[in-house]
Design an enzyme around this catalytic site. Structure first.
Site, PDB file in Angstrom:
ATOM      1  N   CYS A 118       6.310  -2.703  -1.349  1.00 40.31           N
ATOM      2  CA  CYS A 118       6.146  -2.523  -2.893  1.00 40.31           C
ATOM      3  C   CYS A 118       5.563  -3.664  -3.424  1.00 40.31           C
ATOM      4  CB  CYS A 118       7.772  -2.499  -3.457  1.00 40.31           C
ATOM      5  SG  CYS A 118       8.856  -1.358  -2.587  1.00 40.31           S
ATOM      6  N   ARG A 171       0.327  -2.071  -1.524  1.00 39.11           N
ATOM      7  CA  ARG A 171       1.425  -2.428  -0.885  1.00 39.11           C
ATOM      8  C   ARG A 171       2.437  -1.185  -0.825  1.00 39.11           C
ATOM      9  NH1 ARG A 171       2.106  -8.030  -0.884  1.00 39.11           N
ATOM     10  NH2 ARG A 171       4.573  -7.735  -0.930  1.00 39.11           N
ATOM     11  N   TRP A 182       6.758   1.600  -2.246  1.00 40.34           N
ATOM     12  CA  TRP A 182       6.828   2.294  -0.882  1.00 40.34           C
ATOM     13  C   TRP A 182       8.293   2.439  -0.300  1.00 40.34           C
ATOM     14  CZ3 TRP A 182       8.302   1.262   4.167  1.00 40.34           C
ATOM     15  CH2 TRP A 182       7.819   1.992   5.154  1.00 40.34           C
ATOM     16  N   ASN A 235      11.175  -6.006  -4.658  1.00 41.17           N
ATOM     17  CA  ASN A 235      10.412  -5.680  -3.330  1.00 41.17           C
ATOM     18  C   ASN A 235      11.342  -6.262  -2.096  1.00 41.17           C
ATOM     19  OD1 ASN A 235       8.606  -5.709  -1.317  1.00 41.17           O
ATOM     20  ND2 ASN A 235       7.758  -7.458  -1.944  1.00 41.17           N
ATOM     21  N   GLY A 236      11.854  -5.168  -1.348  1.00 43.20           N
ATOM     22  CA  GLY A 236      12.542  -5.636  -0.276  1.00 43.20           C
ATOM     23  C   GLY A 236      13.488  -4.668  -0.044  1.00 43.20           C
ATOM     24  N   GLU A 296      -7.281   0.408  18.842  1.00 39.67           N
ATOM     25  CA  GLU A 296      -7.647   0.033  17.252  1.00 39.67           C
ATOM     26  C   GLU A 296      -8.494   1.410  16.980  1.00 39.67           C
ATOM     27  OE1 GLU A 296      -7.017  -1.377  14.808  1.00 39.67           O
ATOM     28  OE2 GLU A 296      -8.699  -1.266  13.633  1.00 39.67           O
ATOM     29  N   LYS A 331      -7.451   3.671  13.669  1.00 40.75           N
ATOM     30  CA  LYS A 331      -8.143   4.055  12.717  1.00 40.75           C
ATOM     31  C   LYS A 331      -8.412   5.321  12.191  1.00 40.75           C
ATOM     32  CE  LYS A 331      -8.367   0.823  11.166  1.00 40.75           C
ATOM     33  NZ  LYS A 331      -7.936  -0.472  11.065  1.00 40.75           N
ATOM     34  N   GLU A 387      -5.044   6.813  11.212  1.00 41.58           N
ATOM     35  CA  GLU A 387      -4.331   6.441   9.876  1.00 41.58           C
ATOM     36  C   GLU A 387      -5.356   7.007   8.730  1.00 41.58           C
ATOM     37  OE1 GLU A 387      -3.884   2.335   8.827  1.00 41.58           O
ATOM     38  OE2 GLU A 387      -5.634   1.800   9.963  1.00 41.58           O
ATOM     39  N   HIS A 430      -3.730   8.603  35.377  1.00 39.98           N
ATOM     40  CA  HIS A 430      -2.357   8.465  35.909  1.00 39.98           C
ATOM     41  C   HIS A 430      -1.528   9.421  34.882  1.00 39.98           C
ATOM     42  CE1 HIS A 430      -3.146   5.550  38.737  1.00 39.98           C
ATOM     43  NE2 HIS A 430      -4.014   5.115  37.887  1.00 39.98           N
ATOM     44  N   LYS A 467      -0.185  -1.196   2.763  1.00 35.80           N
ATOM     45  CA  LYS A 467      -1.184  -2.293   3.497  1.00 35.80           C
ATOM     46  C   LYS A 467      -0.326  -3.266   3.933  1.00 35.80           C
ATOM     47  CE  LYS A 467      -5.410  -4.548   3.685  1.00 35.80           C
ATOM     48  NZ  LYS A 467      -5.854  -4.020   4.867  1.00 35.80           N
TER      49      LYS A 467
END
Ligand code: M6R
Length: 617
Positions: A2, A27, A75, A101-102, A490, A494, A497, A513, A612
């Site tokens: 947030c 955020r 968020w 925020n939290g 990575e 990418k 997401e 395997h 983010k």
């Protein structure tokens, strides 16, 4: 997560708040809201969805005046994204309004007590509980008499556990705003007779360059145009430590690109230059990091290193692992920050921890650093956001210097992180057995990276064409070996997401395997196969996939014609040292993820369900 923004001063709060929310939308963006103090009452506007929707909604409802206000972009943690759960939250009596925020961990027990006292709740959030707790304490504070809002907030916070950055207003004290933080960030901008408060400096920088960072356990009280700081335990902080911001406004804008992600991909030649600027000492075959020199003795004695990070940051760490081992001979373990915190770590003497984070606010990483400090490990941060929580908590630090990264998908911070790992490996290597000439050889190649990236970007259109061809697939493998195993992970992250295509990043050797059973004509693979020490092995992996009917995009070195007839498609990157190849391989994979996401009509800069900066555990 947030984002929170506050304004108190002589001008109108609304434009500052709405612009600030836009800057902080990275955020979290599932709902947004603003509370303005107008004519002795609060006007609260809140809406599920993006800040743009809140803006339309609020404008159609009222004239938005008022010189005091707080705002929030969310968020969701407690309660689904909805108008009711959106912040700000008012207390039952309408006296207190708060953004947060939290996470308040003990909110349920507090809520129970408040319900017993007759309080009613309109949302499922922990934040509304805190608003009512503050109101309750304020009303009944001292011998049944009201107490000032700052004292009520302080007493309320003494009862809560968890993480928070909060902004609180009381309609009875229109000239006062209270800010407090534990675990989540809060920055206060000092203007001319006005104050700007936010989760980071980006909403502040266009108004003032003077900022104060609130420390954990501290509160700021802005009262009648004056700022004072104290701890939640009621100890006054006399020295404000005013910092000067260096960020330029242009760095926060899209600069003509349709999305921040594309701009940030194209920023990379320059961001790589900025990462290495002033740090290469060619005549010594070494690098210079101002922020770590005072720990040279400890770095020389290091016998073991743990690298921690989350998401992309951890994948960069996997590149660091190989570089430290190859150039400095230091054994390295790469770990999720989230897991390091809860492990029984047998670190022994001379152990160090490198925490890597673009935002410098990732709670999983931050908590791991706290644990490492308890265990007396030397802590080093590789962080992009200057003045962020991680940057301030570590013993020594190296900044990426890539400027603000706004798109949720990390791009320019990623290439910079991988570069810094190689540079740091040279630094540690030169304290050990790495020769000057070997150091120089690597540094000369490092200096060419920006040009190499430029040449990859010139062919972005080819990747765009590939995106059209591959967008229809529902699954993807990204494969690589050694330095490029982390790069493959990575690449997969990418793609998933941004484009919502399921993608697995995997060490190419691991494929046989188990995972290879997934391969068929509808499950393509991107194999990172530069002409390096792993090339022959990678050729076999490609054959194994082809033999099972899988499509293959190969990412290989310019001039290598050999794979043209084997692979379905080939992407070329310039020839460089093996340890630097991931930095180049990242770029086409970023472009592929970007263009597929655009093809699919996704919200590229703000993919669904994400934020983010992940400031909750
Ligand atoms: O700010 P940080 O580097 O600590 O963030 C860590 C991850 O959340 C982040 O890298 C995430 O995986 C990105 N969205 C990837 O593009």
């Amino acid at each position: 997560m947030c984002g929170i923004v506050g304004y108190i001063g002589k001008n109108t709060a609304w434009p500052v708040l709405i612009k600030g929310l836009e800057r902080l939308e990275y955020r979290g963006y599932d709902s947004a809201g603003i509370a303005l103090l107008e004519g002795g009452t609060f006007s609260v506007y809140k809406k599920k969805g993006r800040v743009a929707e809140l803006s339309k909604f609020a404008k159609s409802h009222n004239e938005l005046s008022g010189g005091v206000g707080i705002a929030h972009t969310r968020w969701a943690t407690h309660g689904v994204p909805s108008d009711a759960n959106a912040h700000p939250h008012l207390s039952n009596g309408g006296d207190i309004v708060i953004v947060h925020n939290g996470i308040i961990e003990n909110y349920l027990s507090i809520k129970k007590v408040l319900i017993g006292k007759g309080y009613k709740f309109k949302s499922d959030t922990d934040t509304e509980v805190l608003a009512n707790l503050i109101e309750d304490i304020k009303k009944n504070g001292s011998a049944g008499r009201q107490i000032p809002i700052d004292e009520a907030v302080r007493l309320a916070l003494a009862e809560v556990t968890g993480a928070y950055a909060i902004l609180v207003l009381s309609k009875d004290e229109p000239g006062t705003m209270v800010v407090a933080k534990v675990g989540s960030p809060a920055v206060i901008g000092i203007g001319n007779g006005e104050f700007f408060i936010a989760s980071d400096a980006t909403p502040i920088v266009e108004h003032t360059k003077k900022v104060v960072y609130l420390e954990d356990g501290e509160m700021a009280v802005i009262k009648d145009g004056k700022l004072s700081l104290k701890t939640i335990k009621n100890k006054v902080r006399k020295n404000l430590y005013v910092h000067t911001l260096k960020t330029k406004i242009e760095e926060l804008e899209k600069g003509g690109f349709p999305h921040f992600m594309l701009k940030e991909i194209f920023d990379q030649p320059e961001s790589l230059r900025n990462t290495m600027r002033g740090r290469i000492v060619m005549d010594k075959g070494n690098v210079k990091f101002g922020g770590v020199e005072k720990f040279n003795k400890e770095f020389k004695n290091l016998e073991h290193l743990t690298i921690i990070g989350m998401g992309t940051a951890r994948f960069s760490g996997l590149i660091g692992e190989y570089a430290f081992e190859e150039l400095a001979g230091i054994p390295v373990k790469v770990e999720y920050g989230s897991e390091f915190t809860y492990r029984s770590v047998a670190n022994g003497r001379h152990a160090g921890l490198i925490a890597i984070s673009q935002s410098g606010e990732t709670a999983d990483t931050l908590n791991a650093i706290k644990k490492a400090k308890e265990e007396k490990l030397l802590t080093l941060g590789i962080v992009n956001v200057i003045g962020s929580s991680i940057a301030r908590v570590v013993d020594a630090g190296i900044y990426n210097h890539v400027g603000p990264e706004t798109a949720v998908a990390s791009t320019k911070a990623t290439t910079s992180q991988a570069l810094l790992f190689v540079m740091l490996a040279i630094y540690l290597g030169r304290m050990r057995d790495l020769s000057k000439s070997d150091g120089q050889k690597i540094l000369k190649e490092i200096q060419k990276l920006p040009e190499y990236v430029e040449s990859i970007l010139k062919h972005a259109n080819l990747i765009k064409k590939l995106a059209k061809k591959y967008k229809k697939y529902k699954n993807f493998f990204f494969l690589g070996r050694k330095y490029n195993a982390g790069a493959a992970m990575e690449g997969a992250l990418k793609l998933k997401e941004c484009s919502y295509i399921h993608a697995e990043g995997c060490n190419a050797a691991e494929l046989k395997h188990g995972p290879i059973s997934l391969i068929d004509k509808d499950f393509p693979s991107l194999v990172i196969a530069p002409t390096d020490s792993m090339y022959e092995k990678n050729k076999s992996h490609i054959q194994e996939i082809k033999a099972r009917g899988g499509k293959v995009i190969v990412l290989t070195t310019e001039g290598n014609k050999e794979l043209k007839n084997v692979a379905d498609d080939v992407i070329y990157i310039p020839k460089t040292l093996e340890m630097l190849t991931p930095i180049l391989a990242f770029v086409p994979m970023q472009l592929l993820a970007y263009y597929i996401a655009v093809e699919k009509g996704n919200d590229v800069d703000k993919p669904r369900n994400l934020a983010k900066s992940v400031t909750v555990e």
